[in-house]
Every structure is written in structure tokens, then in C-alpha cells.
Design a protein around this motif. Structure first.
Motif, PDB file in Angstrom:
ATOM      1  N   ALA A   3       0.975  -1.225  -0.083  1.00  0.00           N
ATOM      2  CA  ALA A   3       0.037   0.043   0.014  1.00  0.00           C
ATOM      3  C   ALA A   3       0.783   1.168   0.037  1.00  0.00           C
ATOM      4  O   ALA A   3       0.477   2.250  -0.694  1.00  0.00           O
ATOM      5  CB  ALA A   3      -0.777  -0.044   1.294  1.00  0.00           C
ATOM      6  N   VAL A   4       1.930   1.169   0.827  1.00  0.00           N
ATOM      7  CA  VAL A   4       2.652   2.492   0.802  1.00  0.00           C
ATOM      8  C   VAL A   4       3.450   2.913  -0.435  1.00  0.00           C
ATOM      9  O   VAL A   4       3.277   4.018  -0.926  1.00  0.00           O
ATOM     10  CB  VAL A   4       3.888   2.350   2.084  1.00  0.00           C
ATOM     11  N   THR A   5       3.731   2.050  -1.085  1.00  0.00           N
ATOM     12  CA  THR A   5       4.238   2.122  -2.448  1.00  0.00           C
ATOM     13  C   THR A   5       3.246   2.610  -3.337  1.00  0.00           C
ATOM     14  O   THR A   5       3.514   3.666  -4.093  1.00  0.00           O
ATOM     15  CB  THR A   5       5.005   1.021  -3.137  1.00  0.00           C
ATOM     16  N   ASN A   6       2.245   2.210  -3.503  1.00  0.00           N
ATOM     17  CA  ASN A   6       1.002   2.353  -4.236  1.00  0.00           C
ATOM     18  C   ASN A   6       0.639   3.995  -4.022  1.00  0.00           C
ATOM     19  O   ASN A   6       0.441   4.582  -4.886  1.00  0.00           O
ATOM     20  CB  ASN A   6      -0.141   1.651  -4.129  1.00  0.00           C
ATOM     21  N   LEU A   7       0.728   4.281  -2.816  1.00  0.00           N
ATOM     22  CA  LEU A   7       0.184   5.575  -2.500  1.00  0.00           C
ATOM     23  C   LEU A   7       1.162   6.506  -2.841  1.00  0.00           C
ATOM     24  O   LEU A   7       0.616   7.790  -3.028  1.00  0.00           O
ATOM     25  CB  LEU A   7      -0.101   5.589  -0.663  1.00  0.00           C
ATOM     26  N   GLU A   8       2.309   6.464  -2.623  1.00  0.00           N
ATOM     27  CA  GLU A   8       3.650   7.050  -2.960  1.00  0.00           C
ATOM     28  C   GLU A   8       3.367   7.277  -4.558  1.00  0.00           C
ATOM     29  O   GLU A   8       3.477   8.608  -4.790  1.00  0.00           O
ATOM     30  CB  GLU A   8       4.789   6.766  -2.603  1.00  0.00           C
ATOM     31  N   GLY A   9       3.067   6.633  -5.359  1.00  0.00           N
ATOM     32  CA  GLY A   9       2.804   6.742  -6.574  1.00  0.00           C
ATOM     33  C   GLY A   9       1.572   7.709  -7.085  1.00  0.00           C
ATOM     34  O   GLY A   9       1.629   8.395  -7.853  1.00  0.00           O
ATOM     35  N   PHE A  10       0.400   7.471  -6.105  1.00  0.00           N
ATOM     36  CA  PHE A  10      -0.661   8.270  -6.309  1.00  0.00           C
ATOM     37  C   PHE A  10      -0.246   9.595  -6.019  1.00  0.00           C
ATOM     38  O   PHE A  10      -0.710  10.422  -6.945  1.00  0.00           O
ATOM     39  CB  PHE A  10      -1.921   7.846  -5.302  1.00  0.00           C
ATOM     40  N   LYS A  11       0.381   9.640  -5.002  1.00  0.00           N
ATOM     41  CA  LYS A  11       0.852  11.187  -4.401  1.00  0.00           C
ATOM     42  C   LYS A  11       1.610  11.937  -6.020  1.00  0.00           C
ATOM     43  O   LYS A  11       1.424  12.944  -6.182  1.00  0.00           O
ATOM     44  CB  LYS A  11       1.464  11.148  -3.319  1.00  0.00           C
ATOM     45  N   PHE A  34     -11.747  -1.057   0.761  1.00  0.00           N
ATOM     46  CA  PHE A  34     -11.921  -0.393   1.854  1.00  0.00           C
ATOM     47  C   PHE A  34     -12.891  -1.036   2.947  1.00  0.00           C
ATOM     48  O   PHE A  34     -13.606  -0.619   3.787  1.00  0.00           O
ATOM     49  CB  PHE A  34     -12.619   1.023   1.680  1.00  0.00           C
ATOM     50  N   GLN A  35     -12.660  -2.396   3.070  1.00  0.00           N
ATOM     51  CA  GLN A  35     -13.505  -3.323   3.704  1.00  0.00           C
ATOM     52  C   GLN A  35     -12.389  -3.860   4.920  1.00  0.00           C
ATOM     53  O   GLN A  35     -11.190  -3.952   4.500  1.00  0.00           O
ATOM     54  CB  GLN A  35     -14.025  -4.461   3.175  1.00  0.00           C
ATOM     55  N   ASN A  36     -12.769  -3.970   6.150  1.00  0.00           N
ATOM     56  CA  ASN A  36     -12.090  -4.597   7.208  1.00  0.00           C
ATOM     57  C   ASN A  36     -11.713  -5.881   6.981  1.00  0.00           C
ATOM     58  O   ASN A  36     -12.631  -6.727   6.165  1.00  0.00           O
ATOM     59  CB  ASN A  36     -12.648  -4.565   8.504  1.00  0.00           C
ATOM     60  N   THR A  39      -6.647 -10.920   6.170  1.00  0.00           N
ATOM     61  CA  THR A  39      -5.426 -11.203   5.137  1.00  0.00           C
ATOM     62  C   THR A  39      -5.258 -10.240   4.086  1.00  0.00           C
ATOM     63  O   THR A  39      -4.195 -10.422   3.531  1.00  0.00           O
ATOM     64  CB  THR A  39      -5.425 -13.011   4.891  1.00  0.00           C
ATOM     65  N   GLY A  40      -6.409  -9.800   3.472  1.00  0.00           N
ATOM     66  CA  GLY A  40      -6.385  -9.157   2.501  1.00  0.00           C
ATOM     67  C   GLY A  40      -6.453 -10.220   1.128  1.00  0.00           C
ATOM     68  O   GLY A  40      -6.491  -9.668  -0.212  1.00  0.00           O
ATOM     69  N   ALA A  41      -6.422 -11.386   1.333  1.00  0.00           N
ATOM     70  CA  ALA A  41      -6.478 -12.401   0.173  1.00  0.00           C
ATOM     71  C   ALA A  41      -7.815 -12.391  -0.576  1.00  0.00           C
ATOM     72  O   ALA A  41      -8.798 -12.047   0.284  1.00  0.00           O
ATOM     73  CB  ALA A  41      -6.331 -13.757   0.750  1.00  0.00           C
ATOM     74  N   GLU A  47     -16.235 -13.822   2.608  1.00  0.00           N
ATOM     75  CA  GLU A  47     -16.649 -13.644   4.108  1.00  0.00           C
ATOM     76  C   GLU A  47     -16.860 -12.369   4.649  1.00  0.00           C
ATOM     77  O   GLU A  47     -17.236 -12.364   5.981  1.00  0.00           O
ATOM     78  CB  GLU A  47     -15.232 -14.415   4.917  1.00  0.00           C
ATOM     79  N   ILE A  48     -16.558 -11.366   3.947  1.00  0.00           N
ATOM     80  CA  ILE A  48     -16.951  -9.825   4.170  1.00  0.00           C
ATOM     81  C   ILE A  48     -18.219  -9.576   4.134  1.00  0.00           C
ATOM     82  O   ILE A  48     -18.505  -9.628   2.970  1.00  0.00           O
ATOM     83  CB  ILE A  48     -15.682  -9.130   3.614  1.00  0.00           C
TER      84      ILE A  48
END
Length: 67
Positions: A3-11, A34-36, A39-41, A47-48
Motif C-alpha cells: 500500500a505505501v508504494t502504491n500511495l506514493e505513486g498516487f501522490k 476499503f473493507q476490514n 489477510t487481504g486475500a 466472508e466479508i
């Protein structure tokens, strides 16, 4: 890609395009919808039940109202 790498690209690209009114936020423990999540898998998606995290909605609302 994390996420951090992606966000830096967006910025970088938002700034390059001349956008001045934006805020980059890294929401921990949320998937890209944007769901809790745990694992993110993709296998976890079925299940969400949450549509979007309330903390994201609150952040979006606060940002819009301060414009």
C-alpha cells in the motif's frame, strides 16, 4: 505491491497533474475495497459482509466538508 508504494505513486502523479486538494491516507487492516479484513486475500472476500469501513466514510466526509 504494498500500500505505501502504491500511495506514493498516487501522490506523485496527483502532484504532477497539478492537483492541490488531495490527501493520501493509509488505512491499516483494510483491503483495496476499503473493507476490514484479516489477510487481504481474494479468498477472504466471500466472508466479508461490510460494504465499506465506517472510518473510511468518516474520513471522506470530513475531507469533503473542509473543502
Amino acid at each position: 505491491m504494498d500500500a505505501v508504494t502504491n500511495l506514493e505513486g498516487f501522490k506523485k502523479e496527483l502532484t504532477k497533474a497539478g492537483n492541490k486538494k488531495f490527501e493520501i491516507v493509509n488505512f491499516e487492516e483494510l483491503n483495496h475495497l476499503f473493507q476490514n479484513c484479516k489477510t487481504g486475500a481474494f479468498s477472504e472476500y466471500v466472508e466479508i459482509e461490510q460494504t465499506i469501513s465506517p472510518k473510511v466514510l468518516e474520513k471522506m466526509s470530513d475531507w469533503i466538508l473542509k473543502l
